[in-house]
Scaffold this active site. Structure first.
Site, mmCIF file in Angstrom:
data_model
loop_
_atom_site.group_PDB
_atom_site.id
_atom_site.type_symbol
_atom_site.label_atom_id
_atom_site.label_comp_id
_atom_site.label_asym_id
_atom_site.label_seq_id
_atom_site.Cartn_x
_atom_site.Cartn_y
_atom_site.Cartn_z
ATOM 1 N N SER A 149 13.754 -12.889 12.917
ATOM 2 C CA SER A 149 14.099 -13.134 14.243
ATOM 3 C C SER A 149 13.065 -13.963 14.782
ATOM 4 O O SER A 149 12.901 -15.057 14.357
ATOM 5 C CB SER A 149 14.242 -11.678 15.050
ATOM 6 O OG SER A 149 14.689 -12.218 16.318
ATOM 7 N N ASP A 226 25.279 -9.160 13.707
ATOM 8 C CA ASP A 226 24.029 -9.208 14.262
ATOM 9 C C ASP A 226 24.472 -9.352 16.007
ATOM 10 O O ASP A 226 24.931 -10.184 16.259
ATOM 11 C CB ASP A 226 23.286 -10.517 13.897
ATOM 12 C CG ASP A 226 21.800 -10.424 14.614
ATOM 13 O OD1 ASP A 226 21.585 -10.145 15.573
ATOM 14 O OD2 ASP A 226 20.786 -10.866 13.763
ATOM 15 N N HIS A 259 21.061 -6.654 13.348
ATOM 16 C CA HIS A 259 19.757 -7.537 13.645
ATOM 17 C C HIS A 259 18.496 -6.589 13.018
ATOM 18 O O HIS A 259 17.297 -7.283 13.006
ATOM 19 C CB HIS A 259 19.623 -7.866 15.160
ATOM 20 C CG HIS A 259 18.385 -8.854 15.236
ATOM 21 N ND1 HIS A 259 18.575 -10.312 14.942
ATOM 22 C CD2 HIS A 259 17.237 -8.669 15.863
ATOM 23 C CE1 HIS A 259 17.542 -10.726 15.365
ATOM 24 N NE2 HIS A 259 16.825 -10.245 15.831
#
Lengths: 281, 281
Positions: A149, A226, A259
């Site tokens: 991320s 995600d 995610h």
């Protein structure tokens, strides 16, 4: 180096999962980082993979949740996982999770009040590797970098900006173009100011298009479920930029994955294998 | 069954790591548990391994830290990880970490105020398996049970007390004789009262010596650097009891390993393999 203090040591897959604390000159504060030393490190120098974590993470998230030590113990990889920002009462902060402490975005801030401590780019690229290479038996120059991320953004940026410094790079669900998404626009406005021309130095999509020398192959994994995919991540922008300039990219899209660290854990072995192959030389 | 509510669902190694919440009749409160459904569960019923966690844990510790899903996804094992006690404002508690919420010790409490909710033995042996076997496609009767520390005690006790109900049992750093160590003496005094003859029903060393029928082989892993080894765990007492009555025990002692999840993660695959072999029939 003399202030390096070991906070934790746990036997793990025949090696050691440690946590250290030191005073960072770049950041002007105490910083924690995790180090996994595989069993091979008892006998010989090993290569190092740096892991950059995402928003809100400390050095703990990756080392407790990714399950990376098992494969690293087989491959003989040292894993180094720093915190995600400067920390402490003297360090500027913001109540939001996506700005300030826990959200350093791997940049050198130029704007007050952030510029006093927020120099995570220097910390990750210069200070931390110098510290690791002085304090541990590592194979000099054999560095890989990966992240998740915000940390996937960081990994891509530090690798793309420093040809020859990293042998390998990979990312899970990276913010590939922070200049063009809400998380990045908020953080870069605060840390770098309103002149967007300064943002390109920390934007992987921009960097891929500007690169002229070495083109380090990129491995990117992205979950299709995600929750941040359409708003913050846009891996297709990286894909388009790489296609345009002929930058080698392996982009894998995985149905159903979200995610979080269950996604990272599911594919971390592939990333460790990717880095180990590049670092074997 | 109708109140079963899914709180979390994450794709993980080709399967699903879920967290559910339901109202427990045994405990008289809402309870969370984790369920890992391996990819094989999309096609056919799978066997179930119950995991009992240690002091202070919730359903989250094992599912986020043990790294068990990788091997479970290969073996086709469902993993069910309940919380460690009844929970909530209406449930008796104690400020200490080793009594009350988070410290149910897998007993049916007989003493006020604990007896109102603390019936973790019934919950783990009866209510939770009935719920799982009604709500998921599982192979009926094919249950294994494993656990860590207080949960290692729980796993040994529920397996030893219920011949035929579990096909396999294993433990990491279990409290093998709670009647004779500080953690157990404190908890059993509170939950079961001062008559120590009632404690033997929840003491693995005592149960091994009393058993008359089936002798399910025990697998126990213990770290030699475990900070609780000499005070609370005493695996040698289990070893002596098993030797005395001919109960099959595989006790593995591991130099350098401590009491935490880095230890569990390092050897969880061996335990999953142990259970999968027994559950294959």
């Amino acid at each position: 180096m003399s202030d390096l203090q070991r906070l934790e040591r746990h036997a793990c897959f025949g090696g050691w999962q440690d946590v250290y604390r030191h005073h960072s000159a770049s950041l002007g504060c105490a910083m924690n980082f995790g180090v996994y030393l595989p069993p091979q490190a008892r006998q010989r120098p090993c290569s190092v993979l740096y892991w950059l974590s995402g928003l809100g993470c400390t050095e703990q998230n990756f080392i407790t949740k990714a399950g990376a030590q098992r494969r690293a113990s087989e491959l003989g990889l040292i894993l180094v996982a720093p915190d995600t920002s400067p920390r402490g009462a003297a360090v500027a902060d913001d109540p939001a999770y996506d700005l300030g402490q826990g959200a350093g975005f791997y940049v050198n801030a130029t704007q007050a009040p952030w510029s006093a401590h927020y120099r995570m780019y220097d910390y990750v690229v210069e200070e931390l590797p110098a510290l690791i290479e002085a304090a541990f038996a590592v194979r000099p120059g054999l560095r890989g970098v990966a992240g998740h991320s915000m940390g996937g953004h960081g990994a891509l940026v530090v690798a793309l900006r420093n040809p020859g410094r990293y042998r390998s790079v990979s990312a899970f669900a990276p913010i590939v173009a922070p200049s063009r998404v809400p998380w990045g626009e908020k953080a870069f406005s605060a840390y770098l100011g309103s002149d967007r021309t300064t943002w390109a130095a920390y934007d992987a999509v921009a960097l891929v298009q500007q690169a002229t020398g070495e083109r380090l192959p990129l491995l990117v994994d992205q979950g299709e479920a995600d929750e941040f995919l359409g708003r913050e991540l846009h891996p297709e922008w990286l894909q388009q930029a790489c296609a345009l300039v002929g930058h080698p990219l392996t982009l894998r899209r995985h149905a159903e994955y979200d995610h979080g660290y269950y996604f990272v854990a599911s594919f971390i072995d592939d990333h460790l294998d990717w880095h180990a192959r590049a670092l074997a030389g």
